[in-house]
Design an enzyme around this catalytic site. Structure first.
Site, PDB file in Angstrom:
ATOM      1  CE  LYS A  22      -1.742   1.480   3.866  1.00  0.00           C
ATOM      2  NZ  LYS A  22      -1.484   2.987   4.157  1.00  0.00           N
ATOM      3  CG  ASN A  23       2.190   2.578   3.631  1.00  0.00           C
ATOM      4  OD1 ASN A  23       1.009   2.935   3.181  1.00  0.00           O
ATOM      5  ND2 ASN A  23       2.602   2.263   4.950  1.00  0.00           N
ATOM      6  CB  CYS A 116      -4.424   6.560  10.806  1.00  0.00           C
ATOM      7  SG  CYS A 116      -4.798   5.164  10.297  1.00  0.00           S
ATOM      8  NE  ARG A 121      -0.047  10.787   9.726  1.00  0.00           N
ATOM      9  CZ  ARG A 121      -0.505   9.849   9.075  1.00  0.00           C
ATOM     10  NH1 ARG A 121      -1.685   8.955   9.297  1.00  0.00           N
ATOM     11  NH2 ARG A 121       0.131   8.948   8.316  1.00  0.00           N
ATOM     12  CG  ASP A 305       3.170   1.741   9.510  1.00  0.00           C
ATOM     13  OD1 ASP A 305       3.353   1.988   8.387  1.00  0.00           O
ATOM     14  OD2 ASP A 305       2.810   2.599  10.121  1.00  0.00           O
ATOM     15  NE  ARG A 397      -7.371   4.237   5.422  1.00  0.00           N
ATOM     16  CZ  ARG A 397      -6.552   4.821   6.277  1.00  0.00           C
ATOM     17  NH1 ARG A 397      -6.554   4.616   7.530  1.00  0.00           N
ATOM     18  NH2 ARG A 397      -5.344   5.393   5.522  1.00  0.00           N
TER      19      ARG A 397
END
Ligand code: EPZ
Length: 418
Positions: A22-23, A116, A121, A305, A397
């Site tokens: 995903k990242n 999230c 952030r 993560d 997600r």
């Protein structure tokens, strides 16, 4: 909205293939705007976040379609530099589009990103880097408006090795005049994958994976076919699944070198860990041992993560473990949910003191964020009885069909759309 019910008791065993990352996929999708020809992406995961990014690209005028397992993005038809508010607020990674949209259209207009709730952030490093490349930025009314008709190379020094800011500046710099040098850049493997994609498009990036990334601007790039790297966080999650259920799991089609920090923790817990070229096997015959001290750090440190998933494992280990979260200031929401399952932990600011218990029990809990949700699935797998996890859509997600993947390893996870 959806929830999942996890029935505890089975030891996970067998093999599961790692999904695409995903990242890595999200910044690469943002980068497709940097070329005016079609791009074919292989191993692009089918996830809610990817779906949202594709919707944003379509709203900018891109044509997007799947051919078998390949995803094709054609930004030749793109003509809009204004990011849609609702969709962009759904997705933290929409901020990555600032660099590529600005490079493509010499202007960009975006809302502040969502994502999230694991911390404040801020995006100050992204904006400071773009300003260094000669972009003019006005923040007003919840929107960020950028002008960049003459983006030019510069030395960008980051106070903190931010993953997103590194990727954003790389994308803004590939078509800028001259050379950009990013110092104290993030070194995550996903940044190396972005460099691989940009160079496959004919751009000139070097040094990704080290603290110094250099980008030599060129006028234009071209279309390409690129295969996205395997997801190291999903890999790690399933390996922790083996440890927490005292099972035997092999993740195939992965990159063992990208989960080194986790593998040494699993060995310390008493697991048998074997790594091959593109597969990792974890076997756990006994209750995990505690790990005295772990702290999250930028790569190659222990990844934030995987912190919640390790937290679940340490919650059933023998002894007391200390876990420090250095990257995000609000990433322990799973701790209170695990307590509902009988776990014992104390949170002091960014430090968790976890006293392992012999057995957890099922309960109704909430996935407050993506990785916290995955951690509750793992806890449910070793708990007595059923665990119902609410807001499981947050897990989707980042995990492709986690119910089917764990089912293939003998675990019981049932998904229910609400
Ligand atoms: C990326 O987020 C990942 N997301 C995150 O994964 C991951 O947790 C994070 O990197 C760290 O590894 C994607 O790649 C899509 P950062 P990003 O910028 O880019 C502060 C998941 O579960 N910071 O490296 O947002 C920030 O507040 C997600 O898959 C500033 O202060 O991470 C944080 O404390 C969650 N100013 C720290 O740096 C800035 O301008 C790390 O953030 C930017 C960041």
């Amino acid at each position: 909205m959806s929830n999942v019910t996890v029935r505890g008791g089975a030891a996970l065993s067998g093999a599961v293939a790692a999904q695409g990352s995903k990242n890595a996929a999200l910044p690469i999708l943002a980068a497709t705007l940097l070329v005016k020809e079609p791009v074919r992406l292989r191993n692009c995961p089918r996830l809610r976040d990817v779906g949202n990014m594709l919707h944003i690209l379509e709203s900018l005028g891109c044509t997007v379609f799947r051919e078998g397992n390949d995803l094709i993005v054609d930004s030749g038809t793109a003509a809009n530099c204004v990011l849609p508010t609702a969709l962009s607020r759904e997705l933290r990674s929409s901020i990555f589009l600032l660099g590529s949209v600005l490079s493509r259209f010499s202007e960009a207009d975006a809302p502040y990103p969502g994502g999230c709730e694991i911390g404040n952030r801020p995006i100050d490093l992204h904006l400071a880097g773009l300003r260094k490349l000669n972009a003019e930025i006005v923040e007003r009314g919840g929107r960020i408006r950028c002008q960049g008709a003459n983006l030019s190379g510069a030395v960008v020094d980051f106070e903190y090795p931010s993953v997103g800011a590194t990727e954003n500046i790389m994308m803004a710099a590939v078509r800028a005049k001259g050379t950009t040098v990013i110092r104290n850049a993030a070194c995550e493997p996903e940044i190396v994958d972005l460099e691989g994609f940009l160079n496959a498009c004919g751009f000139r990036v070097s040094g990704a994976g080290t603290p110094t990334v250099t980008v030599e601007g060129v006028e234009e790039g071209h279309g390409t076919t690129y295969c996205i790297m395997p997801d190291r966080i999903v890999t790690g999650t399933y390996l922790i699944g083996a440890a927490i259920t005292r099972g035997d799991v092999t993740v195939t089609g992965t990159r063992p070198d990208t989960v080194d920090a986790l593998l040494s923790k699993l060995s310390a817990c008493g697991c048998d860990v074997t790594a091959a070229k593109d597969a990792v096997r974890v076997r756990a015959k006994r209750r995990p041992r505690c790990v005295e001290f772990t702290e999250t750090r930028p790569y190659p440190g222990f990844p934030t993560d995987l912190q919640p998933q390790l937290f679940s494992l340490l919650s059933v280990a023998e002894g007391t473990s200390v876990l420090v979260e250095n990257v995000f200031e609000n990433r322990f929401k799973h701790a209170q949910e695990l307590k509902k399952m009988g776990a014992e932990n104390r949170i002091l600011d960014r430090t968790a003191v976890i006293t392992g218990v012999a057995r957890l029990h099922g309960a109704t809990v909430t996935a407050h964020d993506l990785r916290g949700g995955a951690a509750l699935v793992l806890a449910g797998l070793c708990a007595e009885g059923d665990t119902v996890i609410e807001h499981a859509e947050r897990i989707e997600r980042g995990y492709e069909q986690i119910d089917l993947a764990i089912g293939a390893l003998g675990g019981a996870v049932a998904r229910k759309e609400l």
